[in-house]
Motif scaffolding. Sequence first.
Motif, PDB file in Angstrom:
ATOM      1  N   LEU A 212       0.543   5.537  -8.981  1.00 12.23           N
ATOM      2  CA  LEU A 212      -0.559   4.582  -8.798  1.00 12.23           C
ATOM      3  C   LEU A 212      -0.751   3.737 -10.069  1.00 12.23           C
ATOM      4  N   MET A 213      -0.557   4.372 -11.219  1.00  5.87           N
ATOM      5  CA  MET A 213      -0.695   3.630 -12.485  1.00  5.87           C
ATOM      6  C   MET A 213       0.443   2.610 -12.647  1.00  5.87           C
ATOM      7  N   LEU A 214       1.649   3.024 -12.234  1.00  2.00           N
ATOM      8  CA  LEU A 214       2.796   2.102 -12.264  1.00  2.00           C
ATOM      9  C   LEU A 214       2.551   0.910 -11.352  1.00  2.00           C
ATOM     10  N   ARG A 215       2.004   1.212 -10.167  1.00  2.67           N
ATOM     11  CA  ARG A 215       1.728   0.177  -9.164  1.00  2.67           C
ATOM     12  C   ARG A 215       0.749  -0.861  -9.730  1.00  2.67           C
ATOM     13  N   ARG A 216      -0.268  -0.366 -10.410  1.00  2.90           N
ATOM     14  CA  ARG A 216      -1.272  -1.262 -10.983  1.00  2.90           C
ATOM     15  C   ARG A 216      -0.640  -2.165 -12.039  1.00  2.90           C
ATOM     16  N   LYS A 217       0.206  -1.546 -12.874  1.00 10.00           N
ATOM     17  CA  LYS A 217       0.886  -2.294 -13.941  1.00 10.00           C
ATOM     18  C   LYS A 217       1.793  -3.376 -13.331  1.00 10.00           C
ATOM     19  N   TYR A 218       2.491  -2.976 -12.281  1.00  5.92           N
ATOM     20  CA  TYR A 218       3.416  -3.885 -11.594  1.00  5.92           C
ATOM     21  C   TYR A 218       2.657  -5.059 -10.971  1.00  5.92           C
ATOM     22  N   LEU A 219       1.544  -4.758 -10.289  1.00  5.40           N
ATOM     23  CA  LEU A 219       0.762  -5.818  -9.647  1.00  5.40           C
ATOM     24  C   LEU A 219       0.133  -6.739 -10.696  1.00  5.40           C
ATOM     25  N   ASP A 220      -0.285  -6.161 -11.827  1.00  8.65           N
ATOM     26  CA  ASP A 220      -0.842  -6.971 -12.922  1.00  8.65           C
ATOM     27  C   ASP A 220       0.205  -7.960 -13.425  1.00  8.65           C
ATOM     28  N   GLN A 221       1.446  -7.457 -13.593  1.00  8.80           N
ATOM     29  CA  GLN A 221       2.511  -8.340 -14.091  1.00  8.80           C
ATOM     30  C   GLN A 221       2.813  -9.447 -13.092  1.00  8.80           C
ATOM     31  N   ARG A 222       2.837  -9.052 -11.795  1.00  7.69           N
ATOM     32  CA  ARG A 222       3.138 -10.060 -10.763  1.00  7.69           C
ATOM     33  C   ARG A 222       2.058 -11.127 -10.708  1.00  7.69           C
ATOM     34  N   SER A 223       0.801 -10.688 -10.785  1.00 11.16           N
ATOM     35  CA  SER A 223      -0.284 -11.678 -10.723  1.00 11.16           C
ATOM     36  C   SER A 223      -0.244 -12.555 -11.971  1.00 11.16           C
TER      37      SER A 223
END
Lengths: 227, 99
Positions: A212-223
Amino acid sequence: MIEKQLSEQESLNIITEMIGKAKMHFHESGASTILWGVVISFCSFFSFAQSFWKFDIGFNIWYLTCVAIIPQVWIVIQENKRKITKTYEESAIDTIWMVYVITIAAMLVYANVTYFTSPGILAQNDLEIFSKNVKTGEIKPFKIFAPSFSSIMMAVYAFPTLATGLIAKYRPFLAGAGICYAFFIVSLFTSFTYDMLLSGLAAVCCWLIPGLMLRRKYLDQRSGANV
Amino acid sequence: MFKDLDPILHSQLRLAVVSLLVGVKEAEFTFLREKTNATAGNLSVQIQKLREAGYIDVEKRFKDNYPQTLCKLTPRGLNAFEEYVKNLQDYVGKGKVKK
């Protein structure tokens, strides 16, 4: 980026900036980690509930792990489509997880096959193992099984997580692996019922939370990239 | 005695491309364009120069019916980059500015 005559300091700045950009590029979506965190923890908690409250649903809940291979394949295909670079670390991590999958499969084969083959192997040496009920005195043939197999599985769960954490220098994986090893030690002293509870918690700490933490980091980078 | 800096690498965009490729196993053209903010045309030209110098390998293939260009640093390119950085450090470290 336009072409111009570079000073030595500018060259060093470009090198530093680009190496930093390549390092910062992150495309691990965390989807696989979340998937397996959910599946393994669900199966473990369900097994705990079955054993604790003594009920049976008529089939082995762990078959869900086979079903989970379908979304896993879809995730891998989608991630490969989006991937625009491959780092040395990612290659190493992919190899570790591939070896982990083979190891888990081999362990399951071991546990299931030795259960049936052990009596035959013992019989070749004219041996048979019996168990005795100390209360009733009843003696009956004993089928060998791998003792505290779920403990071994927890140690195996921790291995790729720790390796990934060390290679990627990702603390949630390191913490998850540490907790998993601690549960492994505790499970050596607990029954199957509580082993399943620990196994579920291990999957949550090892994969679900870091995922879940990886997912958040990934979505932050994409946004950030879309701004 | 200072060595001349490699003219292939002593260019803003080519140096940026090689610096990016040092940190990864392989990268798509789109990754290099995104990180360098270069135009596709300019980037293609500089990639071609690096390829001709033997510093990078370029592989063209199709992914989901779209053309894909994959770039990878060669051992020769890595040696050249290391030599370039060493020479740069000599220049900067001794405070000499060479134009």
